[in-house]
Design an enzyme around this catalytic site. Structure first.
Site, PDB file in Angstrom:
ATOM      1  N   MET A 158       5.929  -7.557   3.957  1.00 50.76           N
ATOM      2  CA  MET A 158       6.355  -7.387   5.101  1.00 50.76           C
ATOM      3  C   MET A 158       7.824  -7.102   5.453  1.00 50.76           C
ATOM      4  SD  MET A 158       3.685  -7.170   7.047  1.00 50.76           S
ATOM      5  CE  MET A 158       2.097  -7.550   7.042  1.00 50.76           C
ATOM      6  N   LYS A 200     -11.806  -3.087   3.768  1.00 53.69           N
ATOM      7  CA  LYS A 200     -12.872  -3.282   3.053  1.00 53.69           C
ATOM      8  C   LYS A 200     -13.340  -1.700   2.469  1.00 53.69           C
ATOM      9  CE  LYS A 200     -16.850  -5.937   3.384  1.00 53.69           C
ATOM     10  NZ  LYS A 200     -17.874  -6.897   4.184  1.00 53.69           N
ATOM     11  N   GLU A 246      -8.509   0.422   1.876  1.00 52.69           N
ATOM     12  CA  GLU A 246      -7.397  -0.138   1.466  1.00 52.69           C
ATOM     13  C   GLU A 246      -7.462  -0.578  -0.140  1.00 52.69           C
ATOM     14  OE1 GLU A 246      -4.521  -2.775   3.661  1.00 52.69           O
ATOM     15  OE2 GLU A 246      -5.778  -2.237   5.577  1.00 52.69           O
ATOM     16  N   ASP A 291       7.465   4.221   5.614  1.00 50.97           N
ATOM     17  CA  ASP A 291       6.057   5.079   5.624  1.00 50.97           C
ATOM     18  C   ASP A 291       6.193   6.596   5.437  1.00 50.97           C
ATOM     19  OD1 ASP A 291       4.546   2.732   5.820  1.00 50.97           O
ATOM     20  OD2 ASP A 291       4.681   2.572   8.010  1.00 50.97           O
ATOM     21  N   HIS A 308      -0.544   1.634   3.680  1.00 50.73           N
ATOM     22  CA  HIS A 308      -0.484   1.464   4.910  1.00 50.73           C
ATOM     23  C   HIS A 308      -1.805   1.616   5.757  1.00 50.73           C
ATOM     24  CE1 HIS A 308       1.502   1.414   8.825  1.00 50.73           C
ATOM     25  NE2 HIS A 308       0.642   2.616   9.273  1.00 50.73           N
TER      26      HIS A 308
HETATM   27  C1  GRF Z   1      -2.944  -4.772   4.835  1.00 53.97           C
HETATM   28  O1  GRF Z   1      -3.637  -4.229   5.903  1.00 53.97           O
HETATM   29  C2  GRF Z   1      -1.767  -3.791   4.516  1.00 53.97           C
HETATM   30  O2  GRF Z   1      -2.307  -2.464   4.650  1.00 53.97           O
HETATM   31  C3  GRF Z   1      -0.819  -4.279   5.435  1.00 53.97           C
HETATM   32  O3  GRF Z   1      -0.760  -5.386   5.524  1.00 53.97           O
HETATM   33  C4  GRF Z   1      -2.136  -5.776   5.163  1.00 53.97           C
HETATM   34  C5  GRF Z   1      -1.856  -7.103   4.248  1.00 53.97           C
HETATM   35  O4  GRF Z   1      -3.107  -7.970   3.825  1.00 53.97           O
HETATM   36  N1  GRF Z   1       0.496  -3.623   4.755  1.00 53.97           N
HETATM   37  P1  GRF Z   1      -3.190  -8.586   2.268  1.00 53.97           P
HETATM   38  O5  GRF Z   1      -2.007  -9.539   2.503  1.00 53.97           O
HETATM   39  O6  GRF Z   1      -3.229  -7.775   1.224  1.00 53.97           O
HETATM   40  O7  GRF Z   1      -4.468  -9.432   2.654  1.00 53.97           O
END
Ligand code: GRF
Length: 204
Positions: free
Chosen positions: A94, A181, A184, A154, A113
């Site tokens: 983040m 699901k 990503e 991005d 993303h």
């Molecule tokens: C995901 O949606 C990713 O794309 C975004 O933050 C979220 C992270 O989820 N950048 P996690 O920590 O991998 O569960």
């Protein structure tokens, strides 16, 4: 050829994308790379537990405890070097990395993303905000993108994308879950393998 690319995964939260990478390494979907360390910008992030459970060295570099971005990135850099990592994967990390950092790792940092770039991306588009914006716009299809990271949030070259349908009555939370699901957790490991292969063959 048995050289393998050493991977550092940067996280801040729950780490479901990290888990997808760990599982992909176990199942052989990732065979050209190996996760050697996980670095969290948030103390106590569940992603750290996932790393420990998988026997991967886990580190915390708390942004709040650093006096500035340079110190934060310097600490991350040291861990990456110590572990000999060549590829950096941002998996729910983040924090926006500075140009100073991204320039040192050109084509060696990838990010996932949760939208189809160039839609709903850039500064301010993170977490649920991305899905809120997509639903407010009324798109019928969203998805996820894996891209190289450069100095533009991005904005780096796209590696893979996967589209996901928006359903009638979707909430940001429902859409987020479906995109994770269906998109990503699939394209992040696949992209990691692709980029590792390209690093090994010298294509990137
Ligand atoms: C995901 O949606 C990713 O794309 C975004 O933050 C979220 C992270 O989820 N950048 P996690 O920590 O991998 O569960």
């Amino acid at each position: 050829m048995n050289r393998i690319v050493r991977i550092a995964v940067l996280v801040s939260g729950g780490g479901t994308n990290l888990q997808a990478l760990i599982d992909a390494e176990k199942s052989g979907i990732i065979s050209s790379g190996k996760i050697v360390c996980v670095i969290s910008s948030k103390p106590g992030a569940y992603a750290l537990t996932r790393a420990e459970n998988a026997g991967i060295d886990a580190y915390t570099v708390s942004k709040k405890e650093c006096k500035d971005q340079a110190e934060f990135e310097d600490k991350i850099e040291r861990i990456i070097r110590k572990n000999g990592a060549e590829l950096i994967i941002l998996a729910g990390f983040m924090s926006i990395l500075s140009e100073n950092f991204t320039k040192k790792h050109e084509k060696r940092i990838i990010n996932v993303h949760p939208a189809l770039i160039p839609s709903f991306c850039g500064a301010g588009f993170y977490g649920l905000h991305v899905h809120e914006a997509a639903l407010a716009y009324g798109v019928k299809v969203s998805g996820a993108t894996v891209h190289f990271v450069n100095e533009v949030p991005d904005g780096g070259q796209i590696i893979m994308q996967k589209a996901v349908r928006v359903h009638e009555g979707d909430t940001p939370e429902k859409l987020q879950k479906r995109i994770m699901k269906q998109a990503e957790w699939k394209i992040l490991p696949a992209s990691a393998e692709l980029v590792c292969k390209k690093i090994l063959t010298g294509e990137v």
